[in-house]
Every structure is written in structure tokens, then in C-alpha cells.
Design an enzyme around this catalytic site. Sequence first.
Site, PDB file in Angstrom:
ATOM      1  N   GLN A 112      -4.609  -2.063   9.611  1.00 39.66           N
ATOM      2  CA  GLN A 112      -4.470  -3.388   8.993  1.00 39.66           C
ATOM      3  C   GLN A 112      -4.990  -4.477   9.929  1.00 39.66           C
ATOM      4  O   GLN A 112      -4.637  -4.510  11.107  1.00 39.66           O
ATOM      5  CB  GLN A 112      -2.989  -3.635   8.628  1.00 39.66           C
ATOM      6  CG  GLN A 112      -2.751  -4.867   7.783  1.00 39.66           C
ATOM      7  CD  GLN A 112      -3.387  -4.812   6.398  1.00 39.66           C
ATOM      8  OE1 GLN A 112      -3.538  -3.744   5.813  1.00 39.66           O
ATOM      9  NE2 GLN A 112      -3.785  -5.948   5.880  1.00 39.66           N
ATOM     10  N   ASP A 131     -11.158   2.097   3.938  1.00 44.45           N
ATOM     11  CA  ASP A 131     -11.440   0.656   3.826  1.00 44.45           C
ATOM     12  C   ASP A 131     -12.942   0.401   3.667  1.00 44.45           C
ATOM     13  O   ASP A 131     -13.344  -0.695   3.262  1.00 44.45           O
ATOM     14  CB  ASP A 131     -10.987  -0.079   5.103  1.00 44.45           C
ATOM     15  CG  ASP A 131      -9.632  -0.733   4.957  1.00 44.45           C
ATOM     16  OD1 ASP A 131      -9.273  -1.119   3.829  1.00 44.45           O
ATOM     17  OD2 ASP A 131      -8.934  -0.884   5.990  1.00 44.45           O
ATOM     18  N   LYS A 169       0.839  -1.209   0.000  1.00 48.66           N
ATOM     19  CA  LYS A 169       0.000   0.000   0.000  1.00 48.66           C
ATOM     20  C   LYS A 169       0.874   1.260   0.000  1.00 48.66           C
ATOM     21  O   LYS A 169       0.582   2.242  -0.675  1.00 48.66           O
ATOM     22  CB  LYS A 169      -0.937  -0.009   1.220  1.00 48.66           C
ATOM     23  CG  LYS A 169      -2.063  -1.040   1.090  1.00 48.66           C
ATOM     24  CD  LYS A 169      -2.815  -1.284   2.392  1.00 48.66           C
ATOM     25  CE  LYS A 169      -3.771  -2.471   2.233  1.00 48.66           C
ATOM     26  NZ  LYS A 169      -4.478  -2.820   3.474  1.00 48.66           N
TER      27      LYS A 169
END
Length: 285
Positions: A96, A119, A52
Site C-alpha cells: 500500500q 497492482d 481489500k
Amino acid sequence: MQILDGNIVSKHLRAQVQEEVAQRKAAGKKIPHLAAILVGNDGASMTYVGAKEKDCHEVGFHSTVLRFDASITEAELIAEVEKINNNSEIDGLIVQLPLPKHINEKRITETISWEKDVDGFHPMNVGLMFKGLPCFLPATPFGIIKLIEHYQIETSGMHCVVIGRSDIVGKPMSAMMLQKNCTVTICHSKTKDLTSFTRNADIVIAALGIPGFLNGDMIKDGAIVIDVGITRVADATKKSGFALKGDADYESCATKAAWITPVPGGVGPMTRIALLLNTLHAVKA
Ligand code: GUN
């Protein structure tokens, strides 16, 4: 049979994002800034966060990775998330997953400001998505929608069977295909006679995490197969010692499908570009 090529489409979209960043820079506008929180040293999570970070740099975004020891307390992590929520320099935040067992993932997800939740995991974004309102869409299903749109795949009136009901892929995918005017069936590990559903599907989206599960006998001629699986399977012929396997048995599905996503090079690169599209959207919102 034709390939839904995630490498080509993501490259094309990446060039568009790059161009938009360059224009923002030239106009003196804010450069998108993505922050990622990584807790502990899980190998896969470190790889994903590294990817990312690299993706951000490639398109000209700013990127910050905050790393914490697995011993961080839930209260400390919440305080870190709140710091980012209140930092106007940062447009998008991802924490994460998975997190260590002593930390409640739901509580952390709900602490992230929904306006920075690139997200799309916050209940506010989930609710907006189900209503078809502007929101952050979870990266994998959003990437699949972009792939389908790029190839101008007809979805209206089509029967789409989604195999898998996870919060990250199966559930949001079915909501998005409904929004694209599909008739949607969600199948999962408890579904009886799953083949009776997949054989009737115009579009099959396999997101159950069992390599090679969907085979050619389970689909109809001319079906569109979207393979979300990426399981590491031991392979002595590979330098890394493993190969990436999708949830579809590519050889047998390819003999019947009209379109299919390869693994790797299908859904994976689309997931990565979708996060960048969300981050760009965050700076503009
Ligand atoms: N872990 C596995 N997939 C994801 C994802 O899309 N986002 C975050 N934050 N963690 C993950």
C-alpha cells in the site's frame, strides 16, 4: 443522460468471481491468495487495506495483511517483499502506498515479483501494457475499461480526453483507451486552454483530484464523463462530517452528458473489483 453504475456492474462481476472460486474449490484447485503490506498508520491506507481484505473474504479468496511500523527500514521491507515473492502460497502482493519518506517507493515496487504484481505498477507490467500484451493492469483504469465494456460504450474512433497524468491512473488509462482504438489526448495541470480539448471530447476521463473541476460548459452534448475523483469535502449534514466529491460537477455535467459515472458508486467499486480480477488471474497464470 444515463448512469454508468459501478455498484451494479461490480456486483455482477463479483458474483462471477465468487462462482469461479467455488468451482476451483470443488475441483481441488488452489484458492487465490492476496497479500497486502501496510506500513505505518495512515488513516486512508488503513481503510483501503481493510476494504481489500473484506473484498477478498466476500469472494472466498485467502487474504493476508502484513503490518509494519513506520520505522521499518527499506532493507527490512525489501526482505519482507522477497519472502512473499518466494512464498508459493501467495499469488498476488500489493504494498500500500504512500510509504514513509525514508523508503524509496520505486525500489519497493520494482522488488515485487512482476508475476505477483496485481497492482500493475512494476515496469515489466507497464511495458507489457503499452505493448497490448497480457499483464496485470492497474486497478482503477482496468475497472473503468470493465465498466465501459459492460455498457457496450463505443470507443473505436472516439476522441478520449484524459485529464491527469499520474502513473496510477492518467498514463495507464490513456494507454488502455488507445488499445480500445480511441484517439487519445492527455491533458494535465500545465495544459493551455484545457476547455478547447474537453469540448471536443467524446469521452472525458477526469483524474486530476480537484473536486468539481469539470463542469457542463467544458463538455459537448452527448459526451461520456468518467469521474475518477474522490476527494473528502467537509459536510456538516453528514454523520461522518465529510462528503465524497468527484472531479466533475455532477449537476452541470449531467445536463449535457449521454453517460456519467456518479461519485460515489461509479469508478470506486470498479477499482475494488479490478484488484480481485487481477488476483484471480494471478492464480491462473
Ligand atoms: N495507494 C493509493 N492507491 C493505491 C493502489 O492502487 N495500490 C497501492 N498499492 N497503493 C495505493
